[in-house]
Design a protein around this motif. Structure first.
Motif, PDB file in Angstrom:
ATOM      1  N   SER A  34       0.848  -1.184   0.000  1.00  0.00           N
ATOM      2  CA  SER A  34       0.000   0.000   0.000  1.00  0.00           C
ATOM      3  C   SER A  34       0.886   1.237   0.000  1.00  0.00           C
ATOM      4  N   PHE A  35       0.516   2.200  -0.833  1.00  0.00           N
ATOM      5  CA  PHE A  35       1.259   3.453  -0.873  1.00  0.00           C
ATOM      6  C   PHE A  35       0.776   4.339   0.264  1.00  0.00           C
ATOM      7  N   MET A  36       1.706   4.823   1.051  1.00  0.00           N
ATOM      8  CA  MET A  36       1.392   5.704   2.184  1.00  0.00           C
ATOM      9  C   MET A  36       1.743   7.137   1.796  1.00  0.00           C
ATOM     10  N   PRO A  37       0.742   7.926   1.379  1.00  0.00           N
ATOM     11  CA  PRO A  37       1.023   9.269   0.879  1.00  0.00           C
ATOM     12  C   PRO A  37       1.671  10.192   1.918  1.00  0.00           C
ATOM     13  N   ASN A  38       1.367  10.000   3.193  1.00  0.00           N
ATOM     14  CA  ASN A  38       1.979  10.858   4.219  1.00  0.00           C
ATOM     15  C   ASN A  38       3.489  10.685   4.298  1.00  0.00           C
ATOM     16  N   ASN A  39       3.950   9.452   4.066  1.00  0.00           N
ATOM     17  CA  ASN A  39       5.389   9.150   4.098  1.00  0.00           C
ATOM     18  C   ASN A  39       5.996   9.075   2.705  1.00  0.00           C
ATOM     19  N   ASN A  40       5.137   9.126   1.690  1.00  0.00           N
ATOM     20  CA  ASN A  40       5.570   9.024   0.305  1.00  0.00           C
ATOM     21  C   ASN A  40       6.374   7.742   0.056  1.00  0.00           C
ATOM     22  N   GLU A  41       5.830   6.612   0.575  1.00  0.00           N
ATOM     23  CA  GLU A  41       6.518   5.334   0.413  1.00  0.00           C
ATOM     24  C   GLU A  41       5.528   4.179   0.367  1.00  0.00           C
ATOM     25  N   TRP A  42       5.993   3.076  -0.160  1.00  0.00           N
ATOM     26  CA  TRP A  42       5.228   1.846  -0.204  1.00  0.00           C
ATOM     27  C   TRP A  42       5.553   1.017   1.028  1.00  0.00           C
ATOM     28  N   ARG A  43       4.524   0.360   1.589  1.00  0.00           N
ATOM     29  CA  ARG A  43       4.700  -0.513   2.747  1.00  0.00           C
ATOM     30  C   ARG A  43       4.042  -1.853   2.431  1.00  0.00           C
ATOM     31  N   LEU A  44       4.703  -2.926   2.837  1.00  0.00           N
ATOM     32  CA  LEU A  44       4.090  -4.244   2.753  1.00  0.00           C
ATOM     33  C   LEU A  44       3.196  -4.374   3.985  1.00  0.00           C
ATOM     34  N   ILE A  45       1.893  -4.431   3.751  1.00  0.00           N
ATOM     35  CA  ILE A  45       0.910  -4.473   4.828  1.00  0.00           C
ATOM     36  C   ILE A  45       0.493  -5.922   5.052  1.00  0.00           C
ATOM     37  N   LEU A  46       0.606  -6.364   6.291  1.00  0.00           N
ATOM     38  CA  LEU A  46       0.160  -7.695   6.675  1.00  0.00           C
ATOM     39  C   LEU A  46      -0.886  -7.529   7.767  1.00  0.00           C
ATOM     40  N   GLY A  47      -2.039  -8.156   7.575  1.00  0.00           N
ATOM     41  CA  GLY A  47      -3.120  -8.003   8.533  1.00  0.00           C
ATOM     42  C   GLY A  47      -3.527  -9.309   9.161  1.00  0.00           C
ATOM     43  N   LYS A  48      -3.740  -9.238  10.461  1.00  0.00           N
ATOM     44  CA  LYS A  48      -4.166 -10.404  11.238  1.00  0.00           C
ATOM     45  C   LYS A  48      -5.128  -9.904  12.308  1.00  0.00           C
ATOM     46  N   GLU A  49      -6.147 -10.691  12.589  1.00  0.00           N
ATOM     47  CA  GLU A  49      -7.200 -10.249  13.495  1.00  0.00           C
ATOM     48  C   GLU A  49      -6.677  -9.852  14.877  1.00  0.00           C
ATOM     49  N   ASP A  50      -5.733 -10.601  15.415  1.00  0.00           N
ATOM     50  CA  ASP A  50      -5.310 -10.377  16.794  1.00  0.00           C
ATOM     51  C   ASP A  50      -4.082  -9.483  16.973  1.00  0.00           C
ATOM     52  N   GLY A  58       5.777  -9.167  18.836  1.00  0.00           N
ATOM     53  CA  GLY A  58       6.021 -10.601  18.679  1.00  0.00           C
ATOM     54  C   GLY A  58       5.928 -11.043  17.232  1.00  0.00           C
ATOM     55  N   TYR A  59       4.952 -10.483  16.518  1.00  0.00           N
ATOM     56  CA  TYR A  59       4.825 -10.820  15.101  1.00  0.00           C
ATOM     57  C   TYR A  59       6.027 -10.326  14.304  1.00  0.00           C
ATOM     58  N   TYR A  60       6.512  -9.121  14.598  1.00  0.00           N
ATOM     59  CA  TYR A  60       7.687  -8.618  13.881  1.00  0.00           C
ATOM     60  C   TYR A  60       8.891  -9.528  14.103  1.00  0.00           C
ATOM     61  N   LYS A  61       9.048 -10.056  15.302  1.00  0.00           N
ATOM     62  CA  LYS A  61      10.163 -10.973  15.577  1.00  0.00           C
ATOM     63  C   LYS A  61      10.029 -12.251  14.751  1.00  0.00           C
ATOM     64  N   LYS A  62       8.811 -12.785  14.683  1.00  0.00           N
ATOM     65  CA  LYS A  62       8.573 -13.994  13.895  1.00  0.00           C
ATOM     66  C   LYS A  62       8.814 -13.729  12.410  1.00  0.00           C
ATOM     67  N   ILE A  63       8.356 -12.573  11.931  1.00  0.00           N
ATOM     68  CA  ILE A  63       8.565 -12.211  10.524  1.00  0.00           C
ATOM     69  C   ILE A  63      10.053 -12.098  10.237  1.00  0.00           C
ATOM     70  N   GLN A  64      10.811 -11.489  11.134  1.00  0.00           N
ATOM     71  CA  GLN A  64      12.261 -11.351  10.942  1.00  0.00           C
ATOM     72  C   GLN A  64      12.930 -12.715  10.831  1.00  0.00           C
ATOM     73  N   LYS A  65      12.500 -13.670  11.646  1.00  0.00           N
ATOM     74  CA  LYS A  65      13.061 -15.026  11.573  1.00  0.00           C
ATOM     75  C   LYS A  65      12.812 -15.648  10.206  1.00  0.00           C
ATOM     76  N   VAL A  66      11.603 -15.430   9.672  1.00  0.00           N
ATOM     77  CA  VAL A  66      11.283 -15.962   8.341  1.00  0.00           C
ATOM     78  C   VAL A  66      12.116 -15.253   7.281  1.00  0.00           C
ATOM     79  N   LEU A  67      12.242 -13.939   7.374  1.00  0.00           N
ATOM     80  CA  LEU A  67      13.058 -13.193   6.400  1.00  0.00           C
ATOM     81  C   LEU A  67      14.490 -13.689   6.400  1.00  0.00           C
TER      82      LEU A  67
END
Length: 128
Positions: A34-50, A58-67
């Motif tokens: 999604s393009f974020m006009p306020n920051n003038n940049e693209w962000r990879l948006i990941l959505g989860k209910e909780d 905690g999710y960022y840590k898990k994502i970093q491990k996968v990356l």
């Protein structure tokens, strides 16, 4: 990564990241650029209910491990990723506009108004 234009490399790497997250059991029902006009940049948006209940840290840590497991190493880093709740206004609007589906696809979504809200430019892999 070019911050003002979503380039093919970022689209391909985003898909690889989403596929690897799925493989590691870290399924996100919303996955899109999604393009974020306020920051003038693209962000990879990941959505989860909780995300709001459990906390994003905690999710960022898990994502970093996968990356870290992906080879070759993607140009996209965890700092290019934003987490949202599936109850977030943007997530709700995208769900209204697109037919939900569990698989990973690719759909450009530009200049759309839904329920009188302008959605930012987006490239959507999945909306469930």
């Amino acid at each position: 990564m070019d911050k003002t234009a979503l380039v093919e490399n970022a689209i391909n790497e985003g898909k690889i990241i989403v596929e690897n997250l799925d493989r590691e059991g870290l399924f996100f029902p919303i996955a899109m650029w999604s393009f974020m006009p306020n920051n003038n940049e693209w962000r990879l948006i990941l959505g989860k209910e909780d995300v709001n209940d459990v906390g994003a840290r905690g999710y960022y840590k898990k994502i970093q491990k996968v990356l870290n497991k992906i080879t070759p190493k993607p140009d996209i880093t965890v700092s290019d990723i934003s987490l949202i709740s599936t109850h977030n206004e943007m997530a709700k609007l995208v769900k209204v506009a697109l037919r939900p589906g569990r698989g990973i696809s690719g759909r450009r979504f530009t200049g759309n108004v839904i329920n009188r809200h302008l959605l930012p430019d987006a490239y959507i892999y999945r909306v469930e």
